[in-house]
Design an enzyme around this catalytic site. Structure first.
Site, PDB file in Angstrom:
ATOM      1  N   VAL A 153       0.888  -1.021  -0.237  1.00 48.31           N
ATOM      2  CA  VAL A 153       0.384   0.124  -0.579  1.00 48.31           C
ATOM      3  C   VAL A 153       1.120   0.981   0.145  1.00 48.31           C
ATOM      4  CG1 VAL A 153      -2.095   0.935   1.556  1.00 48.31           C
ATOM      5  CG2 VAL A 153      -1.836  -1.321   1.836  1.00 48.31           C
ATOM      6  N   LYS A 225      -6.984  -2.511  -1.546  1.00 47.43           N
ATOM      7  CA  LYS A 225      -5.241  -2.296  -0.838  1.00 47.43           C
ATOM      8  C   LYS A 225      -6.762  -1.894   0.639  1.00 47.43           C
ATOM      9  CE  LYS A 225      -2.730  -0.377  -3.805  1.00 47.43           C
ATOM     10  NZ  LYS A 225      -3.074   0.846  -5.249  1.00 47.43           N
TER      11      LYS A 225
END
Ligand SMILES: NC(=O)c1ccc[n+]([C@@H]2O[C@H](COP(=O)([O-])OP(=O)(O)OC[C@H]3O[C@@H](n4cnc5c(N)ncnc54)[C@H](OP(=O)(O)O)[C@@H]3O)[C@@H](O)[C@H]2O)c1
Length: 344
Positions: A153, A225
């Site tokens: 991420v 994510k």
């Protein structure tokens, strides 16, 4: 200290890592007394090689370009990546392969096999975390192995390190982020009056969007994510399909420009929040007020805001990302495992 690395995949990320290892070898020795030696590389269609004495990374970059990694191999050949993983003399596996976004495979099985063999793992791949974080982190803990994933991420930005080390004894109540550069760039271009299809073509021509961009446009990459962030930092056990999801396919120039006139900016917002004992998550285009830091993340930049019971609100913003910044996240994880941060 020497750590022997096995690289799974030698695509954009692991080739950028190879270049970074060459550039930072002296600094790693000077600052951390650390020598990182790549002893194996496995790919899908560019061959694989193992050399217990260490692979010359410049030669590997050249051999990859010629689909001929085998010429650097010493010893008995390995028929596939699973066999490579069992044979390679290594301490740490860097997993940067491909995954099916609907299943997280084969990356999840590769990470499980590496930890099962007693090797530390650093992965840039969201799949293993979005589909099996609890299981894999428990396996790593039981074996006292490092299992770090900073680049999953916001590439090299220390988002996971911050959650792991910067918020002791805290309860994270909410996470919000703008985390997908393709959709964020398209929304930026819509504001400038460029039609959706043209903005998407620009991204594809620059190599920043896939030929099939549906994973980004439909919000699936963003759902992966926010699943990773919720599972890792909020103790959730979500899967990407649990995330309420609306993509940006229906967003028009008129909508983004009207929002701007009202002092708002439309962003594809990823959000996870506590709902009683549960954690829920959603991805949707939202008109954010311009006094929100997330409203100022343009083009290929990204940002995440943590809200905790200790820190009211903290936002990390990363400027333009690339495989080089992703490779830095991988290197930071390797250094942190070498420093024993996984045992802290
Ligand atoms: N690009 C970025 O900046 C970025 C940022 C954050 C996260 N990531 C994640 O990092 C991972 C790698 O990204 P990338 O851009 O490097 O991808 P990429 O350029 O497509 O490279 C993928 C690599 O994996 C290899 N591969 C595929 N299946 C394999 C298997 N079963 N066994 C061994 N190798 C296999 C491919 O082999 P061939 O070379 O033979 O095709 C290739 O070398 C992905 O999960 C991606 O989501 C990337």
């Amino acid at each position: 200290m020497e750590l022997r690395l096995a690289l799974l995949g030698f695509g954009n990320v692991n080739r950028a890592l190879a270049r970074l290892l060459l550039r930072k070898a002296d600094a790693l020795r000077a600052a951390h007394d650390l020598t990182l030696t790549v002893t194996g590389i496995s790919t899908d269609s560019h061959g694989r090689c193992i050399d217990p004495a260490g692979i010359d990374l410049k030669a590997a970059l050249d051999a990859y370009a010629e689909r001929a990694l085998e010429r650097l191999h010493r010893g008995a050949p390995t028929p596939d990546t699973a066999a490579f993983l069992q044979a390679v003399p290594a301490d740490l596996v860097v997993e940067a392969t491909w995954m099916n976004p609907r299943t997280g495979q084969p990356a999840t099985d590769l990470v499980r096999a590496a930890l099962g063999r007693g090797l530390h793992v650093v992965t840039a791949n969201k799949g293993p975390l979005a589909y099996a974080y609890r299981e894999l982190s428990a396996l790593a803990r039981a074996k006292r192995l490092g299992f770090f994933f900073e680049s999953t991420v916001m590439d090299g930005a220390p988002v996971h390190a911050f959650g792991r080390e910067g918020l002791p004894v805290s309860v994270i109540r909410r996470i919000r982020g703008v985390l997908n550069s393709t959709t964020n760039s398209i929304l930026t271009r819509l504001e400038q009056g460029v039609p959706f299809a043209e903005a998407l073509q620009e991204m594809q021509a620059a190599g920043l969007a896939e030929a099939d961009p549906s994973n980004d446009i439909d919000g699936w990459d963003s759902a992966l994510k926010i699943t990773v962030l919720a599972n890792v930092h909020m103790g959730a056990d979500l899967r990407p399909a649990d995330v309420e999801r609306t993509g940006i396919g229906g967003v028009t120039i008129e909508q983004v420009q009207a929002a701007l006139k009202e002092g708002r900016r439309i962003k594809l917002l990823c959000e996870a929040w506590r709902d009683g004992e549960a954690v829920r998550a959603r991805v949707a285009p939202v008109a954010l007020p311009l006094d929100s830091p997330l409203a100022h993340v343009m083009r290929t930049s990204s940002a995440v805001t943590f809200e905790a019971d200790t820190l009211t609100e903290l936002t990390i913003i990363e400027g333009d990302s690339s495989p080089d910044t992703t490779a830095f996240g991988v290197l930071a994880d390797i250094v942190n495992i070498a420093r024993g941060r996984h045992l802290a």
